[in-house]
Design a protein around this motif. Structure first.
Motif, mmCIF file in Angstrom:
data_model
loop_
_atom_site.group_PDB
_atom_site.id
_atom_site.type_symbol
_atom_site.label_atom_id
_atom_site.label_comp_id
_atom_site.label_asym_id
_atom_site.label_seq_id
_atom_site.Cartn_x
_atom_site.Cartn_y
_atom_site.Cartn_z
ATOM 1 N N PRO A 1 1.385 13.447 11.069
ATOM 2 C CA PRO A 1 1.104 12.008 10.995
ATOM 3 C C PRO A 1 1.383 11.334 12.330
ATOM 4 C CG PRO A 1 2.290 12.731 9.043
ATOM 5 C CD PRO A 1 2.283 13.895 9.999
ATOM 6 N N ASN B 1 2.280 8.452 13.295
ATOM 7 C CA ASN B 1 3.413 7.531 13.461
ATOM 8 C C ASN B 1 4.767 8.223 13.399
ATOM 9 O OD1 ASN B 1 2.787 8.031 10.681
ATOM 10 N ND2 ASN B 1 4.202 6.401 10.105
ATOM 11 N N GLU C 1 1.369 7.632 7.150
ATOM 12 C CA GLU C 1 0.963 6.826 8.307
ATOM 13 C C GLU C 1 0.986 5.333 8.001
ATOM 14 O OE1 GLU C 1 -1.711 10.097 10.740
ATOM 15 O OE2 GLU C 1 -2.757 8.667 9.469
ATOM 16 N N SER C 2 0.821 4.977 6.730
ATOM 17 C CA SER C 2 0.899 3.557 6.348
ATOM 18 C C SER C 2 2.334 3.092 6.131
ATOM 19 C CB SER C 2 0.107 3.329 5.056
ATOM 20 O OG SER C 2 0.746 3.948 3.955
ATOM 21 N N GLY C 3 3.271 4.041 6.086
ATOM 22 C CA GLY C 3 4.665 3.692 5.828
ATOM 23 C C GLY C 3 4.999 3.570 4.356
ATOM 24 N N GLU C 4 4.028 3.829 3.470
ATOM 25 C CA GLU C 4 4.314 3.763 2.032
ATOM 26 C C GLU C 4 5.295 4.851 1.607
ATOM 27 O OE1 GLU C 4 0.765 2.449 -0.567
ATOM 28 O OE2 GLU C 4 -0.129 3.558 1.106
ATOM 29 N N LYS D 1 8.184 7.424 3.285
ATOM 30 C CA LYS D 1 8.983 7.575 4.504
ATOM 31 C C LYS D 1 9.806 8.859 4.456
ATOM 32 C CE LYS D 1 9.559 2.630 5.494
ATOM 33 N NZ LYS D 1 8.540 2.151 4.554
ATOM 34 N N ASN E 1 -0.971 12.468 4.260
ATOM 35 C CA ASN E 1 -0.812 11.840 5.578
ATOM 36 C C ASN E 1 -1.085 10.332 5.582
ATOM 37 O OD1 ASN E 1 0.139 14.045 6.955
ATOM 38 N ND2 ASN E 1 -1.718 14.440 8.116
ATOM 39 N N PRO E 2 -2.125 9.833 4.898
ATOM 40 C CA PRO E 2 -2.353 8.383 4.920
ATOM 41 C C PRO E 2 -1.176 7.576 4.356
ATOM 42 C CG PRO E 2 -4.324 9.517 4.178
ATOM 43 C CD PRO E 2 -3.245 10.548 4.242
ATOM 44 N N TYR E 3 -0.500 8.114 3.348
ATOM 45 C CA TYR E 3 0.660 7.419 2.779
ATOM 46 C C TYR E 3 1.825 7.403 3.776
ATOM 47 C CZ TYR E 3 -1.775 7.961 -1.698
ATOM 48 O OH TYR E 3 -2.693 7.910 -2.723
ATOM 49 N N LYS F 1 4.116 5.643 -5.345
ATOM 50 C CA LYS F 1 3.006 5.314 -4.457
ATOM 51 C C LYS F 1 1.753 6.148 -4.686
ATOM 52 C CE LYS F 1 5.432 2.230 -2.189
ATOM 53 N NZ LYS F 1 5.091 0.793 -2.281
#
Length: 332
Positions: free
Chosen positions: A143, A145, A291-294, A296, A287-289, A195
């Protein structure tokens, strides 16, 4: 079997990177306690890259309970031959690709669990060295971020959390109780349940000092196991995810038709156990979860150790008191 050390430390040049023939890695030549068997060796061969594999320059790794159980010889009958470079979780940079690899190139930053089946012939050359080779299908792009340390903390734990929820048939509108919600797997079960899977109610157990941490993960019910017996409370759940070994109590707190995911300890029906399958496509899906910070990564405040501190890191992990994960970073 002893390491086959070459007399000369020569290098092979790939398109962008020099690949040495030997590396610095932690090894053990017999099963036992960390302080008794772990050795740091600078003459360990760099593994050969098979046609479906990538060679990773390891930047960070993480420890899991399976690592110390393997080192203790708990599944020696299905283990790879000694000596062993331990380590399942990895984050690093691809420096060489096999002839049939299509999804990665040299220079890609990746992460993953290098062993497809945790207990079935795990790799002799694990992630607690400078280099490790792993099948393309077991890793994903890191990811964007997350740094390498954060990424390394995730693979085996998040894959275990995800697969357990999936196998339990968990989904939108269902309730869950996580036993050991502050641990490496438990903290990710909580986040995924909310999530990704759409939980209606999330409860979790921990000791007194970790209740605030549970609340920070947005649990609806936080249970102090030192003061309350969860199985005696009125609430019942569709799924109980047991990361601590209390399946016999968990089955008393499920709804009719519910299930218990039991990671450790004896299994009481309708509880079930599974061995996680490493899967890079699941990491890519998650990965999208990340990268969005949903979702951690959770690393224990005292749980980041340098490469030279592996024995201390195992000692800390084996107290079973870590909040989140124990990581090794940086790896030279």
């Amino acid at each position: 079997m002893q390491w086959r050390i070459q007399q000369q430390q020569w290098t092979k040049k790939t398109e962008k990177f020099l690949v040495p023939s030997v590396q610095k890695a932690w090894i053990y030549k017999e099963y036992g306690a960390a302080k008794d068997v772990l050795q740091l060796d600078d003459g360990v061969p760099v593994p050969e890259v098979k046609e479906d594999q990538v060679l990773i320059k390891v930047c960070a790794a993480a420890l899991n309970p399976v690592d110390f159980k393997r080192r203790q010889g708990k599944f020696k009958a299905t283990d790879s031959p000694l000596p062993t470079v331990p380590g399942y979780d990895v984050a690093g940079i691809v420096i060489k690709v096999g002839s049939k690899v299509e999804g990665f190139k040299e220079g890609d930053e990746v992460y993953g669990d290098i062993n497809e089946k945790a207990l079935d012939n795990p790799k002799q050359y694990g992630s607690l060295g400078e280099y490790t080779a792993v099948e393309e299908k077991l890793v994903a792009l890191k990811p964007k971020n997350l740094d390498f340390t954060q990424a390394a903390s995730l693979p085996l734990a998040i894959l275990t959390a995800y697969e357990g929820l999936e196998r339990a048939g968990f989904g939108p509108g269902k309730s869950i109780l996580v036993l050991g919600g502050a641990g490496g797997v438990g903290s990710l079960v909580i986040q995924l349940a909310r999530k990704v899977f759409g939980a209606s109610t999330i409860a979790a157990t921990s000791s007194t000092g970790k209740l605030e941490f549970l609340k920070s993960l947005s649990t609806d019910i936080s249970i102090d196991y030192t003061k309350q017996n969860f199985e005696e409370l009125p609430e019942k759940y569709d799924v109980i995810y047991d990361a601590v070994g209390q399946c016999d109590k968990a089955v008393k707190a499920i709804k009719g038709g519910g299930s218990v995911v039991a990671l450790t300890g004896a299994v009481t029906p309708p509880g079930f156990r599974f061995v996680v399958t490493s899967n890079g496509s699941v990491l890519s899906k998650l990965n999208p979860y990340l990268e969005s910070g949903e979702i951690k990564p959770i690393i224990d405040p005292k749980g980041s150790f340098s490469f030279s501190q592996l024995v201390e890191a195992f000692s800390y992990l084996e107290t079973c008191r870590a909040t989140g994960k124990v990581v090794i970073s940086p790896i030279p």
